[in-house]
Design a protein around this motif. Structure first.
Motif, PDB file in Angstrom:
ATOM      1  N   ALA A   1       1.331  -4.344  33.569  1.00 22.82           N
ATOM      2  CA  ALA A   1       0.699  -5.532  33.623  1.00 22.82           C
ATOM      3  C   ALA A   1       0.039  -5.668  35.027  1.00 22.82           C
ATOM      4  N   THR A   2       0.806  -5.683  36.005  1.00 21.39           N
ATOM      5  CA  THR A   2       0.670  -5.664  37.323  1.00 21.39           C
ATOM      6  C   THR A   2      -0.479  -4.770  37.833  1.00 21.39           C
ATOM      7  N   GLY A   3      -0.364  -3.655  37.432  1.00 21.69           N
ATOM      8  CA  GLY A   3      -1.084  -2.519  37.833  1.00 21.69           C
ATOM      9  C   GLY A   3      -2.709  -3.056  37.101  1.00 21.69           C
TER      10      GLY A   3
ATOM     11  N   ALA B   1      -3.932  -5.838  36.014  1.00 24.04           N
ATOM     12  CA  ALA B   1      -4.431  -7.007  36.720  1.00 24.04           C
ATOM     13  C   ALA B   1      -4.925  -6.463  38.277  1.00 24.04           C
ATOM     14  N   GLU B   2      -4.420  -5.595  38.954  1.00 23.09           N
ATOM     15  CA  GLU B   2      -5.073  -5.265  40.238  1.00 23.09           C
ATOM     16  C   GLU B   2      -6.133  -4.329  39.808  1.00 23.09           C
TER      17      GLU B   2
ATOM     18  N   GLU C   1      10.785  -3.982  32.887  1.00 20.22           N
ATOM     19  CA  GLU C   1      10.210  -3.747  34.267  1.00 20.22           C
ATOM     20  C   GLU C   1       8.873  -3.069  34.208  1.00 20.22           C
TER      21      GLU C   1
ATOM     22  N   GLN D   1      -8.795  -6.848  39.131  1.00 15.87           N
ATOM     23  CA  GLN D   1      -9.273  -7.393  40.267  1.00 15.87           C
ATOM     24  C   GLN D   1     -10.004  -6.693  41.168  1.00 15.87           C
TER      25      GLN D   1
ATOM     26  N   ARG E   1       6.134  -5.062  33.091  1.00 14.82           N
ATOM     27  CA  ARG E   1       5.549  -5.932  34.158  1.00 14.82           C
ATOM     28  C   ARG E   1       4.929  -4.895  34.959  1.00 14.82           C
ATOM     29  N   ASN E   2       5.395  -3.657  35.473  1.00 16.77           N
ATOM     30  CA  ASN E   2       4.561  -2.978  36.362  1.00 16.77           C
ATOM     31  C   ASN E   2       3.039  -2.544  35.735  1.00 16.77           C
TER      32      ASN E   2
END
Length: 227
Positions: free
Chosen positions: A141-143, A145-146, A135, A149, A138-139
């Motif tokens: 990686a999401t952070g 990616a954001e 988890e 971006q 994933r957090n």
């Protein structure tokens, strides 16, 4: 009859009374209980029975006291009495052995269950740790990616702003150049060309080019006031 063999008859009479009283006493309780009670209860009962027997009183005999030194079973009876005792002791020993083995098995089972519970708990905690790490990954990686971006959007916006400014500047310059006379444009072009060149080795100016430039210069130059 008593006068011919008095002692023998008295002994026979006493033996019969004693045997009868002893048999009556032995019938009162189990043999083990009688043996545990010792000779004193039997002595007291024999003394009571013989002292009150009228047959002895008729021949002039009075029993005042009886002495018993021991009350013991025969060898056969003793072996018979010991057999249940030995069997009981053996049963108790077997029961104790069985209980010890059962206790050992129960302890081993408890130890095995405890080890299994510990392994299960460790596996559960390890699974929770793996899940939490996944988890977190994933957090992250999401952070990331954001963030990328947002950074890409900011860079694109910056590029659009710069390009827009360049386009506006170029548009303004083209507007200025569009309103300039050809002679000025030619001069600016020559200056721009000169700034791009380090050295000029050869410059060819034809009469036609010179006449054209001078003509344009005279046409675009403002008229001088006459005195």
């Amino acid at each position: 009859a008593y006068k011919s063999e008095p002692i023998q008859r008295i002994e026979t009479r006493l033996a019969g009374l004693v045997n009868q009283a002893a048999l009556q006493y032995l019938a009162l309780a189990p043999v083990r209980a009688l043996l545990d009670g010792g000779p004193e209860p039997l002595r007291h009962q024999l003394e009571t029975i013989l002292a009150g027997d009228p047959a002895l009183a008729e021949i002039g005999i009075a029993v005042t006291t009886i002495r018993l030194t021991n009350l013991a079973p025969s060898s056969e009876l003793e072996r018979a009495l010991q057999t249940p005792t030995f069997e009981g002791l053996q049963q108790k020993a077997d029961q104790a052995t069985f209980e010890r083995r059962a206790l050992a098995v129960e302890k081993e089972r408890a130890i095995a269950e405890n080890e299994l519970a510990n392994k299960t708990e460790l596996a559960r905690r390890e699974m929770l740790l793996i899940t939490q790490e996944a988890e977190n990954a994933r957090n992250r990686a999401t952070g990331l990616a954001e963030a990328q971006q947002i950074e890409a959007a900011a860079e694109a916006e910056r590029i659009r702003t710069v390009e827009s400014a360049k386009a506006e500047t170029e548009q303004a310059r083209m507007t200025i150049y569009r309103d300039l006379p050809p002679s000025v444009m030619l001069g600016l072009a020559a200056r721009e060309l000169a700034s791009k060149l380090d050295t000029i080795e050869h410059l060819n100016i034809t009469p036609d080019l010179l006449a054209t430039v001078l003509g344009e210069f005279r046409r675009d130059a403002p008229a001088l006031p006459r005195g």
